[in-house]
Design an enzyme around this catalytic site. Structure first.
Site, mmCIF file in Angstrom:
data_model
loop_
_atom_site.group_PDB
_atom_site.id
_atom_site.type_symbol
_atom_site.label_atom_id
_atom_site.label_comp_id
_atom_site.label_asym_id
_atom_site.label_seq_id
_atom_site.Cartn_x
_atom_site.Cartn_y
_atom_site.Cartn_z
ATOM 1 C CG ASP A 1 -1.721 1.212 1.411
ATOM 2 O OD1 ASP A 1 -2.310 1.654 0.409
ATOM 3 O OD2 ASP A 1 -1.775 1.751 2.531
ATOM 4 C CG LEU A 2 1.629 5.689 -1.912
ATOM 5 C CD1 LEU A 2 3.148 5.565 -2.010
ATOM 6 C CD2 LEU A 2 1.084 6.383 -3.169
ATOM 7 C CG ASP A 3 -1.920 7.405 0.194
ATOM 8 O OD1 ASP A 3 -0.986 8.169 -0.080
ATOM 9 O OD2 ASP A 3 -2.894 7.221 -0.559
ATOM 10 C CB THR B 1 0.167 10.591 1.567
ATOM 11 O OG1 THR B 1 0.361 9.197 1.511
ATOM 12 C CG2 THR B 1 1.163 11.309 0.684
ATOM 13 C CB SER C 1 -1.757 2.858 -3.781
ATOM 14 O OG SER C 1 -2.401 4.052 -3.379
ATOM 15 C CB ALA C 2 -7.333 3.034 -3.095
ATOM 16 C CD GLU D 1 -3.610 -1.623 2.744
ATOM 17 O OE1 GLU D 1 -3.745 -0.680 3.551
ATOM 18 O OE2 GLU D 1 -3.932 -1.539 1.554
ATOM 19 C CG ASP D 2 -2.079 2.856 6.374
ATOM 20 O OD1 ASP D 2 -2.448 2.403 5.263
ATOM 21 O OD2 ASP D 2 -2.337 4.020 6.752
ATOM 22 C CE LYS E 1 -5.726 -1.025 -1.167
ATOM 23 N NZ LYS E 1 -4.587 -0.217 -0.679
ATOM 24 C CE LYS F 1 -5.108 6.524 8.965
ATOM 25 N NZ LYS F 1 -4.257 6.134 10.098
HETATM 26 C C1 BG6 Z 1 -5.720 5.541 -0.348
HETATM 27 C C2 BG6 Z 1 -5.837 6.432 0.869
HETATM 28 O O1 BG6 Z 1 -4.406 5.100 -0.459
HETATM 29 O O2 BG6 Z 1 -6.056 6.257 -1.527
HETATM 30 C C3 BG6 Z 1 -7.230 7.019 0.952
HETATM 31 O O3 BG6 Z 1 -5.589 5.655 2.033
HETATM 32 C C4 BG6 Z 1 -7.542 7.753 -0.361
HETATM 33 O O4 BG6 Z 1 -7.281 7.914 2.044
HETATM 34 C C5 BG6 Z 1 -7.376 6.788 -1.530
HETATM 35 O O5 BG6 Z 1 -8.888 8.226 -0.340
HETATM 36 C C6 BG6 Z 1 -7.632 7.455 -2.881
HETATM 37 O O6 BG6 Z 1 -6.627 8.396 -3.106
HETATM 38 P P1 BG6 Z 1 -6.676 9.572 -4.176
HETATM 39 O O7 BG6 Z 1 -5.284 10.152 -4.076
HETATM 40 O O8 BG6 Z 1 -6.946 8.946 -5.519
HETATM 41 O O9 BG6 Z 1 -7.751 10.523 -3.761
HETATM 42 MG MG MG Z 2 -2.873 3.221 3.407
#
Ligand code: BG6
Ligand code: MG
Length: 223
Positions: free
Chosen positions: A7-9, A15, A114-115, A169-170, A145, A43
């Site tokens: 996962d990224l964020d 972030t 990552s989403a 993942e977090d 997710k 999240k």
């Molecule tokens: C996830 C974050 O990685 O990405 C969420 O944990 C975020 O908080 C989602 O809503 C979508 O991200 P973005 O940058 O496309 O708005």
């Molecule tokens: Mg995350």
């Protein structure tokens, strides 16, 4: 263990704090209070789904048209983009660079699950794009997710069986997604939020190749 899906964020970089700040600002504007506890539910969840959860919190989902909701999501993302503007390699969370180097040295494949549609931009700012063999495009997915689709797609892109993958993942929704994909899950954060992970560590500094391989072999061995 042949691949690790990140996962990224909140895992590679913090972030998660910027997403929270941007949603909180939008919430303040529309009279919906978002605190840290509620933010846990956002999240890992897509931009559109996050907005829906925020509106549902105060039963306001019917108060806005789809066009107004789209404008709100864009407003949040615009603020988020200004917050991530100045990101640099110094924003990598503790231990992540060493972990990426160690995984590469062992020829373990790396994927981003990552989403976030801002994922590729952030990898560039952190100067770690080249570490990733595959990046799942969240715009191509039908379910976010906790659905397993994003992790299953990542394994497929990497050409590695799910039984050989570890996901990190977090977020609770992310751990559910990894588990539903039948991969070994590692959570970074508090056990109270990530209890369903095969292993929870408090900090990214705890993520070593040895830890990942041990959790993978113990979990696969138990199955
Ligand atoms: C996830 C974050 O990685 O990405 C969420 O944990 C975020 O908080 C989602 O809503 C979508 O991200 P973005 O940058 O496309 O708005
Ligand atoms: Mg995350």
């Amino acid at each position: 263990m042949k691949a690790v899906l990140f996962d990224l964020d909140g895992v590679i970089t913090d972030t998660a704090a910027y997403h929270y700040e941007a949603w909180k600002a939008l919430g303040t504007k529309i009279g919906i209070d978002i605190d840290e506890e509620f933010n846990e539910q956002l999240k890992g969840v897509s931009r559109t789904d996050s907005l829906n959860r925020i509106l549902e919190k105060d039963n306001k989902q019917a108060a806005y048209t789809e066009a107004e909701k789209a404008a709100m999501a864009t407003e949040k993302n615009d603020l988020y983009k200004t917050l991530i503007e100045k990101m640099s390699p110094s924003d990598l969370l503790p231990g992540i660079k060493v972990l990426l180097d160690e995984l590469k040295a062992k020829n373990i494949k790396l994927g981003l699950a990552s989403a976030s549609k801002n994922g590729p931009t952030i990898l560039d700012k952190l100067q770690i794009t080249d570490y990733f063999d595959e990046i799942v495009d969240p715009a191509e997915l039908t379910a976010g997710k906790p659905d397993p689709e994003i992790f299953l797609t990542g394994a497929k892109q990497l050409g590695v069986d799910v039984s050989e993958c570890v996901g990190i993942e977090d977020a609770a929704a992310g751990i559910d997604s990894i588990n539903a994909a039948d991969m070994v899950s590692i959570g970074v954060g508090e056990a109270k939020n990530l209890g369903k992970a095969a292993k929870v560590v408090p900090s990214t500094a705890d993520l070593t190749v040895d830890l990942l391989e041990n959790v993978w072999s113990e979990t696969i061995g138990r199955a």
